[in-house]
Design a protein around this motif. Structure first.
Motif, PDB file in Angstrom:
ATOM      1  N   GLU A  16     -65.043  10.821  -6.874  1.00 30.85           N
ATOM      2  CA  GLU A  16     -63.496  11.144  -6.178  1.00 30.85           C
ATOM      3  C   GLU A  16     -63.246  10.982  -4.555  1.00 30.85           C
ATOM      4  OE1 GLU A  16     -61.264  13.228  -9.028  1.00 30.85           O
ATOM      5  OE2 GLU A  16     -60.816  12.097 -10.735  1.00 30.85           O
ATOM      6  N   ARG A  17     -64.487  12.256  -4.631  1.00 33.75           N
ATOM      7  CA  ARG A  17     -64.441  13.467  -3.071  1.00 33.75           C
ATOM      8  C   ARG A  17     -64.970  12.038  -2.285  1.00 33.75           C
ATOM      9  NH1 ARG A  17     -67.860  17.371  -5.865  1.00 33.75           N
ATOM     10  NH2 ARG A  17     -69.783  16.403  -5.266  1.00 33.75           N
ATOM     11  N   HIS A  18     -65.645  10.800  -2.695  1.00 40.78           N
ATOM     12  CA  HIS A  18     -66.169   9.589  -2.231  1.00 40.78           C
ATOM     13  C   HIS A  18     -64.766   8.556  -2.312  1.00 40.78           C
ATOM     14  CE1 HIS A  18     -70.028  11.266  -1.113  1.00 40.78           C
ATOM     15  NE2 HIS A  18     -69.860  11.871  -2.684  1.00 40.78           N
ATOM     16  N   GLY A  19     -63.751   8.770  -2.330  1.00 39.46           N
ATOM     17  CA  GLY A  19     -62.783   8.135  -1.979  1.00 39.46           C
ATOM     18  C   GLY A  19     -62.190   6.824  -3.243  1.00 39.46           C
ATOM     19  N   PHE A  20     -63.667   7.147  -4.367  1.00 40.97           N
ATOM     20  CA  PHE A  20     -63.233   6.382  -5.944  1.00 40.97           C
ATOM     21  C   PHE A  20     -62.050   6.691  -6.396  1.00 40.97           C
ATOM     22  CE2 PHE A  20     -67.388   5.366  -4.402  1.00 40.97           C
ATOM     23  CZ  PHE A  20     -67.840   4.449  -4.516  1.00 40.97           C
ATOM     24  N   SER A  21     -61.317   5.836  -7.380  1.00 42.31           N
ATOM     25  CA  SER A  21     -60.873   6.314  -8.139  1.00 42.31           C
ATOM     26  C   SER A  21     -60.607   5.668  -9.483  1.00 42.31           C
ATOM     27  CB  SER A  21     -58.363   6.506  -7.953  1.00 42.31           C
ATOM     28  OG  SER A  21     -58.948   5.391  -7.640  1.00 42.31           O
ATOM     29  N   TRP A  22     -60.411   6.248 -10.619  1.00 41.44           N
ATOM     30  CA  TRP A  22     -60.414   5.814 -12.195  1.00 41.44           C
ATOM     31  C   TRP A  22     -59.580   4.856 -12.006  1.00 41.44           C
ATOM     32  CZ3 TRP A  22     -58.307   8.346 -17.048  1.00 41.44           C
ATOM     33  CH2 TRP A  22     -58.659   6.662 -18.361  1.00 41.44           C
ATOM     34  N   ASP A  23     -59.692   3.412 -12.592  1.00 44.15           N
ATOM     35  CA  ASP A  23     -59.040   2.430 -12.535  1.00 44.15           C
ATOM     36  C   ASP A  23     -57.875   1.863 -14.003  1.00 44.15           C
ATOM     37  OD1 ASP A  23     -60.687   1.450 -14.115  1.00 44.15           O
ATOM     38  OD2 ASP A  23     -61.271  -0.692 -13.416  1.00 44.15           O
ATOM     39  N   GLY A  24     -58.533   3.000 -15.041  1.00 40.80           N
ATOM     40  CA  GLY A  24     -57.809   3.324 -16.333  1.00 40.80           C
ATOM     41  C   GLY A  24     -58.412   2.446 -17.337  1.00 40.80           C
ATOM     42  N   SER A  25     -59.925   2.058 -17.127  1.00 43.77           N
ATOM     43  CA  SER A  25     -60.405   1.536 -17.990  1.00 43.77           C
ATOM     44  C   SER A  25     -61.737   2.182 -17.970  1.00 43.77           C
ATOM     45  CB  SER A  25     -60.564   0.306 -17.218  1.00 43.77           C
ATOM     46  OG  SER A  25     -61.521   0.297 -16.306  1.00 43.77           O
ATOM     47  N   GLN A  26     -61.817   1.475 -19.853  1.00 41.86           N
ATOM     48  CA  GLN A  26     -63.067   2.535 -19.948  1.00 41.86           C
ATOM     49  C   GLN A  26     -63.519   1.548 -21.623  1.00 41.86           C
ATOM     50  OE1 GLN A  26     -60.816   5.969 -21.480  1.00 41.86           O
ATOM     51  NE2 GLN A  26     -60.478   5.683 -23.812  1.00 41.86           N
ATOM     52  N   LEU A  81     -63.345  -1.208  -0.480  1.00 42.59           N
ATOM     53  CA  LEU A  81     -63.793  -1.640   0.586  1.00 42.59           C
ATOM     54  C   LEU A  81     -63.064  -1.744   1.568  1.00 42.59           C
ATOM     55  CD1 LEU A  81     -66.265  -4.255   0.098  1.00 42.59           C
ATOM     56  CD2 LEU A  81     -66.938  -2.063  -0.030  1.00 42.59           C
ATOM     57  N   THR A  82     -63.933  -1.601   3.411  1.00 40.99           N
ATOM     58  CA  THR A  82     -63.243  -0.982   4.614  1.00 40.99           C
ATOM     59  C   THR A  82     -61.945  -2.139   4.413  1.00 40.99           C
ATOM     60  OG1 THR A  82     -64.599   0.378   5.291  1.00 40.99           O
ATOM     61  CG2 THR A  82     -62.552  -0.109   6.541  1.00 40.99           C
ATOM     62  N   GLU A 104     -59.536  -3.333   2.660  1.00 37.21           N
ATOM     63  CA  GLU A 104     -59.749  -4.577   1.787  1.00 37.21           C
ATOM     64  C   GLU A 104     -59.030  -3.740   0.767  1.00 37.21           C
ATOM     65  OE1 GLU A 104     -63.087  -6.445  -0.160  1.00 37.21           O
ATOM     66  OE2 GLU A 104     -63.614  -6.285   1.138  1.00 37.21           O
ATOM     67  N   ALA A 105     -57.735  -4.749   0.397  1.00 37.13           N
ATOM     68  CA  ALA A 105     -56.554  -3.774  -1.209  1.00 37.13           C
ATOM     69  C   ALA A 105     -57.368  -4.327  -2.345  1.00 37.13           C
ATOM     70  CB  ALA A 105     -55.478  -4.812  -1.366  1.00 37.13           C
ATOM     71  N   GLN A 106     -56.495  -2.781  -2.869  1.00 44.74           N
ATOM     72  CA  GLN A 106     -56.864  -2.718  -4.159  1.00 44.74           C
ATOM     73  C   GLN A 106     -57.092  -3.426  -5.221  1.00 44.74           C
ATOM     74  OE1 GLN A 106     -56.418   1.710  -4.420  1.00 44.74           O
ATOM     75  NE2 GLN A 106     -57.855   1.959  -5.431  1.00 44.74           N
ATOM     76  N   PRO A 107     -57.443  -4.023  -6.731  1.00 45.20           N
ATOM     77  CA  PRO A 107     -57.274  -5.508  -6.866  1.00 45.20           C
ATOM     78  C   PRO A 107     -56.146  -4.341  -8.109  1.00 45.20           C
ATOM     79  CG  PRO A 107     -59.295  -3.435  -7.602  1.00 45.20           C
ATOM     80  CD  PRO A 107     -59.272  -3.125  -5.989  1.00 45.20           C
TER      81      PRO A 107
END
Length: 176
Positions: free
Chosen positions: A140-150, A170-171, A173-176
């Motif tokens: 999370e500190r590096h800009g990632f977020s959990w997409d809810g999948s596991q 990526l810079t 680009e939109a999130q899926p």
């Protein structure tokens, strides 16, 4: 009723309490196993203060105190696996390069006379909880977020780990 709290060590008094509990527990647990001369000379109440202080300042590991009615009765330390254990002059030297990226319970000690009351179990569970959440905070500190999948990943014979997918666009680009 006892008031039980777990506190992250972040002051000189905390570092001193961690170190004192470690030393007293070493003397109680290892008397007759480790040479008494060594215990008396090396395992002093202030021995580990620099270790805990440096770990806190550099964010390499976390010292925790379990307080009963405001008094420290149990102490532990956890963090990312120490890849260079023993190279810093500590007495425990082992190769842990195969465990890069893992978490480690570095130490867990209860004051003599306070054992058998569940304090170690409570503090161990808190360390495990913090180790689990530490990986998430890193991403999370590096800009990632959990997409809810596991995904449940089995490890024979009877252990299952849960893998969470963290994503980051990526810079430009939109999130899926």
């Amino acid at each position: 009723m006892n008031d039980i709290q777990i506190s992250e060590a972040c002051t000189q008094a905390h570092f001193a309490a961690l170190s004192r509990i470690h030393a007293l527990a070493w003397h109680a647990a290892y008397s007759g196993i480790v040479p008494q001369e060594y215990l008396d000379r090396e395992i002093t109440p202030d021995r580990w203060i620099p270790f805990f202080q440096t770990g806190f300042q550099e964010g390499t590991h976390q010292g925790l105190l379990l307080l009963r009615d405001g008094q420290a009765v149990c102490a532990g330390c956890c963090g990312p696996v120490r890849l260079s254990a023993g190279q810093d002059g500590s007495i425990c030297a082992f190769d842990s390069t195969d465990y890069a990226g893992w978490g480690e319970v570095i130490s867990l000690y209860t004051l003599p006379g306070e054992t058998g009351r569940g304090f170690g179990s409570l503090l161990l569970e808190e360390m495990v909880r913090r180790l689990k959440s530490g990986a998430r905070r890193f991403y999370e500190r590096h800009g990632f977020s959990w997409d809810g999948s596991q995904v449940a990943i089995p490890f024979p014979p009877d252990h299952v780990c849960t893998d969470l997918r963290y994503i980051r666009p990526l810079t430009g680009e939109a999130q899926p």
